[in-house]
Design a protein around this motif. Structure first.
Motif, PDB file in Angstrom:
ATOM      1  N   HIS A 188       0.638  -1.091  -0.025  1.00 17.06           N
ATOM      2  CA  HIS A 188      -0.045   0.112   0.015  1.00 17.06           C
ATOM      3  C   HIS A 188       0.965   1.194   0.031  1.00 17.06           C
ATOM      4  O   HIS A 188       0.955   1.954   1.246  1.00 17.06           O
ATOM      5  N   PRO A 189       1.521   1.547  -0.975  1.00 18.25           N
ATOM      6  CA  PRO A 189       2.657   2.569  -1.174  1.00 18.25           C
ATOM      7  C   PRO A 189       1.979   3.992  -1.280  1.00 18.25           C
ATOM      8  O   PRO A 189       2.584   5.082  -0.747  1.00 18.25           O
ATOM      9  N   ARG A 190       0.581   4.102  -1.319  1.00 22.37           N
ATOM     10  CA  ARG A 190      -0.179   5.412  -1.270  1.00 22.37           C
ATOM     11  C   ARG A 190      -0.786   5.845   0.295  1.00 22.37           C
ATOM     12  O   ARG A 190      -1.256   7.072   0.221  1.00 22.37           O
ATOM     13  N   ILE A 191      -0.426   4.661   1.084  1.00 19.89           N
ATOM     14  CA  ILE A 191      -0.861   5.143   2.326  1.00 19.89           C
ATOM     15  C   ILE A 191       0.426   5.765   3.145  1.00 19.89           C
ATOM     16  O   ILE A 191       1.415   5.226   3.284  1.00 19.89           O
ATOM     17  N   ASN A 192       0.372   7.115   3.655  1.00 22.18           N
ATOM     18  CA  ASN A 192       1.447   7.659   4.549  1.00 22.18           C
ATOM     19  C   ASN A 192       1.454   6.925   5.873  1.00 22.18           C
ATOM     20  O   ASN A 192       0.412   6.890   6.351  1.00 22.18           O
ATOM     21  N   LEU A 193       2.601   6.727   6.409  1.00 18.90           N
ATOM     22  CA  LEU A 193       2.789   6.445   7.638  1.00 18.90           C
ATOM     23  C   LEU A 193       3.643   7.425   8.433  1.00 18.90           C
ATOM     24  O   LEU A 193       4.369   8.179   7.752  1.00 18.90           O
ATOM     25  N   HIS A 194       3.123   7.576   9.497  1.00 17.93           N
ATOM     26  CA  HIS A 194       3.832   8.599  10.584  1.00 17.93           C
ATOM     27  C   HIS A 194       4.054   7.876  11.748  1.00 17.93           C
ATOM     28  O   HIS A 194       3.137   7.507  12.586  1.00 17.93           O
ATOM     29  N   VAL A 195       5.188   7.501  12.019  1.00 18.48           N
ATOM     30  CA  VAL A 195       5.780   6.943  13.451  1.00 18.48           C
ATOM     31  C   VAL A 195       6.396   7.842  14.469  1.00 18.48           C
ATOM     32  O   VAL A 195       7.365   8.497  14.119  1.00 18.48           O
ATOM     33  N   THR A 196       5.768   7.889  15.660  1.00 16.46           N
ATOM     34  CA  THR A 196       6.454   8.631  16.504  1.00 16.46           C
ATOM     35  C   THR A 196       7.081   7.675  17.786  1.00 16.46           C
ATOM     36  O   THR A 196       6.285   6.859  18.208  1.00 16.46           O
ATOM     37  N   VAL A 197       8.078   8.003  18.029  1.00 16.04           N
ATOM     38  CA  VAL A 197       8.908   7.114  19.305  1.00 16.04           C
ATOM     39  C   VAL A 197       8.788   7.684  20.656  1.00 16.04           C
ATOM     40  O   VAL A 197       9.199   8.922  20.591  1.00 16.04           O
ATOM     41  N   ALA A 198       8.284   7.117  21.547  1.00 22.05           N
ATOM     42  CA  ALA A 198       8.083   7.807  22.867  1.00 22.05           C
ATOM     43  C   ALA A 198       8.173   6.703  23.944  1.00 22.05           C
ATOM     44  O   ALA A 198       8.067   5.404  23.555  1.00 22.05           O
ATOM     45  N   GLU A 199       8.105   7.311  25.180  1.00 17.17           N
ATOM     46  CA  GLU A 199       7.811   6.348  26.325  1.00 17.17           C
ATOM     47  C   GLU A 199       6.560   5.736  26.419  1.00 17.17           C
ATOM     48  O   GLU A 199       5.521   6.789  26.040  1.00 17.17           O
ATOM     49  N   PRO A 200       6.189   4.664  27.153  1.00 12.40           N
ATOM     50  CA  PRO A 200       4.871   3.960  27.153  1.00 12.40           C
ATOM     51  C   PRO A 200       3.793   5.100  27.516  1.00 12.40           C
ATOM     52  O   PRO A 200       2.731   5.262  27.100  1.00 12.40           O
ATOM     53  N   ASP A 201       4.114   6.155  28.728  1.00 11.52           N
ATOM     54  CA  ASP A 201       3.108   6.892  29.271  1.00 11.52           C
ATOM     55  C   ASP A 201       2.537   8.106  28.193  1.00 11.52           C
ATOM     56  O   ASP A 201       1.445   8.308  27.898  1.00 11.52           O
ATOM     57  N   ARG A 202       3.757   8.221  27.355  1.00 10.22           N
ATOM     58  CA  ARG A 202       3.471   9.218  26.380  1.00 10.22           C
ATOM     59  C   ARG A 202       2.627   8.742  25.048  1.00 10.22           C
ATOM     60  O   ARG A 202       1.669   9.209  24.334  1.00 10.22           O
ATOM     61  N   ILE A 203       2.981   7.499  24.672  1.00  9.62           N
ATOM     62  CA  ILE A 203       2.347   6.509  23.769  1.00  9.62           C
ATOM     63  C   ILE A 203       0.565   6.690  24.159  1.00  9.62           C
ATOM     64  O   ILE A 203       0.020   7.053  23.376  1.00  9.62           O
ATOM     65  N   ARG A 204       0.630   6.347  25.336  1.00  8.26           N
ATOM     66  CA  ARG A 204      -0.736   5.977  25.811  1.00  8.26           C
ATOM     67  C   ARG A 204      -1.613   7.254  25.489  1.00  8.26           C
ATOM     68  O   ARG A 204      -2.828   7.365  24.868  1.00  8.26           O
ATOM     69  N   GLN A 205      -1.099   8.578  25.981  1.00 12.32           N
ATOM     70  CA  GLN A 205      -1.463   9.816  25.826  1.00 12.32           C
ATOM     71  C   GLN A 205      -1.913  10.234  24.377  1.00 12.32           C
ATOM     72  O   GLN A 205      -2.882  10.587  24.027  1.00 12.32           O
ATOM     73  N   LEU A 206      -0.781   9.934  23.728  1.00 10.88           N
ATOM     74  CA  LEU A 206      -1.081  10.242  22.123  1.00 10.88           C
ATOM     75  C   LEU A 206      -2.258   9.440  21.584  1.00 10.88           C
ATOM     76  O   LEU A 206      -2.997  10.002  20.615  1.00 10.88           O
ATOM     77  N   VAL A 207      -2.329   8.311  21.854  1.00  9.15           N
ATOM     78  CA  VAL A 207      -3.515   7.500  21.406  1.00  9.15           C
ATOM     79  C   VAL A 207      -4.931   7.881  21.911  1.00  9.15           C
ATOM     80  O   VAL A 207      -6.004   8.257  21.214  1.00  9.15           O
ATOM     81  N   LEU A 208      -4.924   8.376  23.082  1.00  8.95           N
ATOM     82  CA  LEU A 208      -6.151   8.754  23.828  1.00  8.95           C
ATOM     83  C   LEU A 208      -6.553  10.123  23.293  1.00  8.95           C
ATOM     84  O   LEU A 208      -7.895  10.488  23.080  1.00  8.95           O
ATOM     85  N   ASP A 209      -5.606  11.000  22.837  1.00  6.73           N
ATOM     86  CA  ASP A 209      -5.818  12.346  22.250  1.00  6.73           C
ATOM     87  C   ASP A 209      -5.959  12.470  21.063  1.00  6.73           C
ATOM     88  O   ASP A 209      -6.431  13.339  20.148  1.00  6.73           O
ATOM     89  N   GLY A 210      -5.875  11.266  20.228  1.00  2.00           N
ATOM     90  CA  GLY A 210      -6.323  11.044  18.860  1.00  2.00           C
ATOM     91  C   GLY A 210      -4.904  11.586  17.853  1.00  2.00           C
ATOM     92  O   GLY A 210      -5.284  11.625  16.766  1.00  2.00           O
TER      93      GLY A 210
END
Length: 314
Positions: free
Chosen positions: A126-148
């Motif tokens: 699926h080359p036309r789907i753009n991916l954005h990866v953020t590397v973070a600590e577990p608590d930060r990851i959890r908050q990013l998901v909750l905040d959308g």
């Protein structure tokens, strides 16, 4: 029931005739709008009424009006059309006809091996789907998901609440990274107390890995005095490869670590420490896009492959 004839009619010209007559309240006007004969429309309506066993329209002096059965049928048609439009849109996304975006938040340790391998086939397919990866600590990851700000997260032992929906999990034991020319190099298993006799390099942040190391030290009755602490696992790996000390990681990516030129991997033999759970999760109440759902499927396949690999090792 209405179900059997419904499936026969939804894809036929009857559906179009029926909707136009219902919208205009007149067979004649519907015929003019569709550029067909009124008798052709009337014939389709009569056939449908015979099939359903009920009248769909009341015939009035100046037109027609839906009966109760007709109201049910028109509602069903319109709902089906809405569902079909949504399904067509999502299928187009899956086929790559539309551009999509998937946002991931992942723990650093998963970036060495797990995430690149899980995403490789997805990016190829699926080359036309753009991916954005953020590397973070577990608590930060959890908050990013909750905040959308991330569609889903990948972290070790995140704090799970009803606001999060767990998609997949895999358990990994802890191990040591030992410099290639070290006395302990080449062993399959090693105890923490044995490692602690030499300079140690450990993470400095409070997280799943640091907490596990502290528990190991407590059980082994070892005073934890690292030579070096750092908040970056890549840096820790580099320092181990330079022979500066022994580092600690999970068994995630153990095969790649075992083949690395500067160090070897040995699983910690200490018992009583629970493995770390790598968890794929999303916000429980948020509707994911078709692109994100598709990416989740690729991750799920990779998790299943890991489960099979782990089962073979036991």
């Amino acid at each position: 029931t209405l179900e059997a004839p419904m499936s026969r009619f939804v894809f036929s010209r009857f559906a179009r005739y029926f909707e136009e007559v219902a919208r205009l309240g007149s067979i004649r006007r519907a015929a003019e709008e569709l550029n067909v004969s009124a008798s052709a429309i009337d014939r389709q309506l009569l056939l449908a009424e015979e099939e359903f066993g009920v009248a769909l329209f009341e015939r009035l002096p100046r037109g027609v009006r839906l009966t109760a059965a007709g109201e049910i049928l028109i509602y069903g048609f319109r709902r089906w059309q809405q569902d079909l439009s949504r399904i067509k849109f999502e299928i187009e996304e899956l086929r790559g006809l539309r551009r999509g975006e998937v946002k991931l938040a992942v723990v650093e340790e998963a970036t060495f091996d797990f995430v690149p391998n899980a995403l490789a086939s997805f990016m190829q397919d699926h080359p036309r789907i753009n991916l954005h990866v953020t590397v973070a600590e577990p608590d930060r990851i959890r908050q990013l998901v909750l905040d959308g700000q991330a569609d889903f997260g990948l972290a070790f032992d995140p704090q799970v609440t009803p606001a999060l929906r767990i998609e997949r999990q895999a358990r990994f034991r802890f191990g040591a990274l030992v410099p290639r020319d070290h006395k302990l190099a080449g062993q399959r298993e090693i105890s923490f107390s044995h490692c602690a006799q030499y300079p140690l390099i450990i993470p400095d942040s409070i997280g799943y890995l640091r907490e596990a190391i502290e528990k190991l030290a407590l059980r082994a009755k070892v005073l934890l005095k690292p030579m070096l602490t750092a908040n970056n696992l890549s840096f820790i790996r580099l320092m181990v490869a330079q022979g500066r000390g022994i580092g600690f990681v999970t068994s995630l990516g153990a095969e790649a670590d075992a083949k690395a030129p500067g160090f070897s991997y040995a699983e910690l033999s200490d018992r009583g420490i629970s493995p770390a759970s790598l968890t794929l999760f999303a916000a429980a109440e948020r509707q994911l896009s078709a692109a994100s759902i598709l990416a989740l499927r690729y991750f799920a396949v990779y998790f299943d492959d890991l489960d099979r690999l782990t089962a073979r090792r036991r």
